[in-house]
Design a protein around this motif. Structure first.
Motif, PDB file in Angstrom:
ATOM      1  N   LYS A   1      -6.932   5.882  -2.197  1.00  6.33           N
ATOM      2  CA  LYS A   1      -6.937   5.094  -0.962  1.00  6.33           C
ATOM      3  C   LYS A   1      -6.569   3.635  -1.211  1.00  6.33           C
ATOM      4  CE  LYS A   1     -10.206   7.768   1.689  1.00  6.33           C
ATOM      5  NZ  LYS A   1     -11.630   8.020   1.738  1.00  6.33           N
ATOM      6  N   PHE A   2      -6.586   3.265  -2.469  1.00  6.36           N
ATOM      7  CA  PHE A   2      -6.273   1.865  -2.798  1.00  6.36           C
ATOM      8  C   PHE A   2      -5.198   1.790  -3.863  1.00  6.36           C
ATOM      9  CE2 PHE A   2     -10.127   1.650  -0.479  1.00  6.36           C
ATOM     10  CZ  PHE A   2      -9.981   0.500   0.291  1.00  6.36           C
ATOM     11  N   LEU A   3      -4.109   2.456  -3.549  1.00  2.00           N
ATOM     12  CA  LEU A   3      -2.991   2.522  -4.475  1.00  2.00           C
ATOM     13  C   LEU A   3      -1.863   1.635  -3.936  1.00  2.00           C
ATOM     14  CD1 LEU A   3      -1.984   4.007  -7.010  1.00  2.00           C
ATOM     15  CD2 LEU A   3      -1.215   5.861  -5.508  1.00  2.00           C
ATOM     16  N   PHE A   4      -1.455   0.663  -4.734  1.00  2.00           N
ATOM     17  CA  PHE A   4      -0.436  -0.300  -4.286  1.00  2.00           C
ATOM     18  C   PHE A   4       0.822  -0.095  -5.118  1.00  2.00           C
ATOM     19  CE2 PHE A   4      -4.517  -1.791  -3.042  1.00  2.00           C
ATOM     20  CZ  PHE A   4      -4.305  -2.260  -1.755  1.00  2.00           C
ATOM     21  N   VAL A   5       1.938   0.173  -4.445  1.00  2.00           N
ATOM     22  CA  VAL A   5       3.126   0.611  -5.183  1.00  2.00           C
ATOM     23  C   VAL A   5       4.309  -0.339  -5.076  1.00  2.00           C
ATOM     24  CG1 VAL A   5       2.473   3.045  -5.018  1.00  2.00           C
ATOM     25  CG2 VAL A   5       3.909   2.045  -3.226  1.00  2.00           C
ATOM     26  N   SER A   6       4.190  -1.353  -4.211  1.00  2.00           N
ATOM     27  CA  SER A   6       5.299  -2.318  -4.109  1.00  2.00           C
ATOM     28  C   SER A   6       4.725  -3.700  -3.846  1.00  2.00           C
ATOM     29  CB  SER A   6       6.241  -1.920  -2.964  1.00  2.00           C
ATOM     30  OG  SER A   6       5.693  -2.316  -1.726  1.00  2.00           O
ATOM     31  N   THR A   7       5.633  -4.690  -3.851  1.00  2.00           N
ATOM     32  CA  THR A   7       5.220  -6.011  -3.370  1.00  2.00           C
ATOM     33  C   THR A   7       4.950  -5.884  -1.876  1.00  2.00           C
ATOM     34  OG1 THR A   7       7.540  -6.469  -2.991  1.00  2.00           O
ATOM     35  CG2 THR A   7       6.572  -7.362  -5.017  1.00  2.00           C
ATOM     36  N   GLY A   8       4.315  -6.875  -1.292  1.00  2.00           N
ATOM     37  CA  GLY A   8       4.065  -6.731   0.145  1.00  2.00           C
ATOM     38  C   GLY A   8       3.527  -7.976   0.798  1.00  2.00           C
TER      39      GLY A   8
ATOM     40  N   TRP B   1       0.815  -1.215   0.000  1.00  2.00           N
ATOM     41  CA  TRP B   1       0.000   0.000   0.000  1.00  2.00           C
ATOM     42  C   TRP B   1       0.857   1.277   0.000  1.00  2.00           C
ATOM     43  CZ3 TRP B   1      -4.619  -2.228   2.766  1.00  2.00           C
ATOM     44  CH2 TRP B   1      -5.822  -1.642   2.308  1.00  2.00           C
ATOM     45  N   SER B   2       0.338   2.341  -0.591  1.00  2.00           N
ATOM     46  CA  SER B   2       1.048   3.640  -0.583  1.00  2.00           C
ATOM     47  C   SER B   2       0.718   4.455   0.674  1.00  2.00           C
ATOM     48  CB  SER B   2       0.662   4.451  -1.817  1.00  2.00           C
ATOM     49  OG  SER B   2      -0.711   4.818  -1.735  1.00  2.00           O
ATOM     50  N   ARG B   3      -0.385   4.113   1.356  1.00  2.00           N
ATOM     51  CA  ARG B   3      -0.980   4.944   2.411  1.00  2.00           C
ATOM     52  C   ARG B   3      -0.022   5.536   3.444  1.00  2.00           C
ATOM     53  NH1 ARG B   3      -6.101   1.395   4.493  1.00  2.00           N
ATOM     54  NH2 ARG B   3      -7.458   1.795   2.707  1.00  2.00           N
ATOM     55  N   ASP B   4       0.858   4.688   3.976  1.00  2.00           N
ATOM     56  CA  ASP B   4       1.666   5.144   5.114  1.00  2.00           C
ATOM     57  C   ASP B   4       3.006   5.735   4.699  1.00  2.00           C
ATOM     58  OD1 ASP B   4      -0.207   4.326   7.054  1.00  2.00           O
ATOM     59  OD2 ASP B   4       0.420   2.244   6.727  1.00  2.00           O
ATOM     60  N   ARG B   5       3.212   5.879   3.411  1.00  3.48           N
ATOM     61  CA  ARG B   5       4.503   6.400   2.943  1.00  3.48           C
ATOM     62  C   ARG B   5       4.566   7.914   3.110  1.00  3.48           C
ATOM     63  NH1 ARG B   5       6.931   2.703  -0.939  1.00  3.48           N
ATOM     64  NH2 ARG B   5       8.216   4.469  -1.619  1.00  3.48           N
ATOM     65  N   SER B   6       5.768   8.439   3.328  1.00  6.50           N
ATOM     66  CA  SER B   6       5.911   9.892   3.419  1.00  6.50           C
ATOM     67  C   SER B   6       5.695  10.513   2.035  1.00  6.50           C
ATOM     68  CB  SER B   6       7.293  10.254   3.958  1.00  6.50           C
ATOM     69  OG  SER B   6       8.275   9.867   3.035  1.00  6.50           O
ATOM     70  N   ASP B   7       5.943   9.716   0.969  1.00  6.90           N
ATOM     71  CA  ASP B   7       5.794  10.249  -0.396  1.00  6.90           C
ATOM     72  C   ASP B   7       4.471   9.788  -1.039  1.00  6.90           C
ATOM     73  OD1 ASP B   7       6.281   7.575  -0.799  1.00  6.90           O
ATOM     74  OD2 ASP B   7       7.944   7.841  -2.200  1.00  6.90           O
ATOM     75  N   ALA B   8       3.481   9.432  -0.198  1.00  3.37           N
ATOM     76  CA  ALA B   8       2.227   8.868  -0.731  1.00  3.37           C
ATOM     77  C   ALA B   8       1.615   9.776  -1.810  1.00  3.37           C
ATOM     78  CB  ALA B   8       1.239   8.638   0.400  1.00  3.37           C
ATOM     79  N   LYS B   9       1.661  11.091  -1.587  1.00  2.00           N
ATOM     80  CA  LYS B   9       1.004  12.009  -2.533  1.00  2.00           C
ATOM     81  C   LYS B   9       1.673  11.970  -3.892  1.00  2.00           C
ATOM     82  CE  LYS B   9      -1.440  15.338   0.252  1.00  2.00           C
ATOM     83  NZ  LYS B   9      -0.836  15.497   1.599  1.00  2.00           N
ATOM     84  N   SER B  10       3.000  11.824  -3.887  1.00  2.00           N
ATOM     85  CA  SER B  10       3.723  11.884  -5.166  1.00  2.00           C
ATOM     86  C   SER B  10       3.320  10.726  -6.086  1.00  2.00           C
ATOM     87  CB  SER B  10       5.230  11.900  -4.941  1.00  2.00           C
ATOM     88  OG  SER B  10       5.649  10.617  -4.552  1.00  2.00           O
TER      89      SER B  10
END
Ligand SMILES: Cc1ncc(COP(=O)(O)O)c(C=O)c1O
Length: 409
Positions: free
Chosen positions: A246-253, A226-235
């Motif tokens: 709210k449902f943006l997935f940017v890496s494996t996890g 998930w992107s949610r908790d990242r400091s760069d989530a907005k970027s």
């Protein structure tokens, strides 16, 4: 009370009434899944360790898994490791230091340990790499049982061999060497708050790092990508797609998130950690004094005089002289209520699981110090909540065993 009725376990819960109250308050608040308490605990841990980031997870094992994943599949930049790369690891290890390396397609390259600390022996690693690189690109030492490995020693070794340094600090919270917390000179270091450790969140752990991008990737990896908790989530929103933010997935996890209850339990304990570690050092000193110049030796006891800060004594590792039967000593201690166990898993390369995976290429007998530690050493508890009665019983029983039991020569 007759001494034989006193039990000295390897660990106690270590919880105070206020810790339990904090859990109940959190439960009643209806805030259960990862949120404010986890963020508070992470800030406390970062401050205590002197790290830019602490990313809490549901165990130390998960922390190790997330570290390896983050090095293989970063969301930006070149991966620091690739499938098939070798990773130097100690022959005395915990299974989940090794399994993420195997599970994620890397190759563990076992190194014998220093006989006094049970930590990865850098001289043995030097010798191995001078013969053959074995495709080694990283080193993953454990700081065992509270013993901090030298940060300058590790950094120097990694610089000379161009290795990525990551550390398993699951057993060494509260241990400082050369003014750096154990493992903190690494790119990332893992911590565990399992029941038997310096503080406990029941199950729990996390990763400390000073690398901003890595911390963001760890936050994604612990929570499905998930992107949610990242400091760069907005970027990530400006990446030209119309995916719901709210449902943006940017890496494996994975899902290796901690719960609010765990963080609530840890917060009070981390504020009391210095007292805990001082008590542990005092217990270690008393045991050391009781068995000095006998058939038993408290491993790592030289730190008590030379550099007390560099050992936080998760448990007390004890070596028996080669002429003394460790088994006989252990049997006696167990018979008077003192719980014992091997040093971590003993020589991990001799375990059936690792033999099945790495096969006959690995000669467990060649790890001479790890084998000695398996056959001649054992551990007893050192918990900061032991009563004076328990400490006295531990000290006196070890003194008795050290002076009176079984010379096999
Ligand atoms: C060296 C080491 N690494 C990793 C772990 C795994 O931690 P956890 O039990 O929190 O998964 C442990 C557990 O005791 C450990 O001793």
């Amino acid at each position: 009370m007759h001494p034989e009725t006193i039990r000295v376990p390897l660990a106690s819960s270590g919880l105070e009434v206020e810790d339990i109250d904090a859990v109940v308050t959190t439960l009643k608040s209806n805030s259960l899944t990862m949120g404010q308490k986890v963020r508070e605990f992470e800030s406390s841990m970062s401050r205590y360790l002197g790290a830019r980031h602490f990313v809490m997870m549901n165990s130390g094992s998960s922390a190790n898994l997330a570290i390896i994943e983050s090095l293989l599949r970063p969301t930006s930049g070149i991966p620091r490791l690739r499938r098939g790369d070798g990773v130097l690891v100690p022959a005395i290890a915990w299974p989940t230091t090794i399994w993420p390396i195997v599970q994620l397609g890397l190759k563990p390259v076992f190194i014998d340990v220093d006989p006094e600390s049970a930590s990865l022996d850098l001289n043995a690693a030097e010798e191995l790499l001078s013969q053959d690189s074995h495709g080694v690109r990283a080193i993953f030492p454990i700081h065992p049982l509270g013993w901090a490995m030298s940060p300058t020693g590790l950094e120097d070794f990694c610089r000379r061999h161009s290795l990525v340094l990551i550390s398993d600090v699951c057993e060494a919270l509260g241990s400082w060497r050369e003014n750096v917390h154990a493992g903190l000179s690494s790119l990332a270091s893992s911590f565990s708050f399992y029941f038997s450790h310096h503080i406990t969140t029941m199950e729990g752990g996390g990763v400390a790092t000073n690398d901003d991008a890595l911390a963001d990737d760890l936050r994604s990896i612990r929570s499905h990508g998930w992107s949610r908790d990242r400091s760069d989530a907005k970027s990530w929103l400006s990446h030209g797609n119309d995916i719901n933010s709210k449902f943006l997935f940017v890496s494996t996890g994975y899902n290796v998130r901690p719960m609010e209850l765990q963080a609530a339990l840890g917060l009070g304990q981390i504020s009391r950690i210095d007292n805990y570690i001082n008590t542990r050092r005092q217990i270690a000193s008393r045991v050391h004094e009781a068995i000095t110049n006998t058939a038993l030796h408290l491993m790592g006891s030289n730190t008590l005089r030379n550099d007390p800060q560099s050992h936080s004594w998760m448990l007390l590792p004890i070596r028996t002289k080669s002429t003394v039967s460790a088994l006989k000593i252990v049997e006696h201690l167990e018979s008077v209520g003192i719980e014992t166990r091997p040093i971590l898993t003993g020589n991990f390369t001799a375990q059936p699981s690792i033999r099945r995976i790495l096969g006959e290429d690995l000669d467990a007998k060649s790890f001479i110090n790890a084998n000695l530690i398996s056959s001649q050493c054992f551990m007893v508890g050192c918990h900061h909540h032991f009563t004076e009665g328990q400490i006295t019983h531990l000290v006196e029983s070890l003194r008795y065993a050290a002076r009176n039991l079984g010379d096999v020569s």
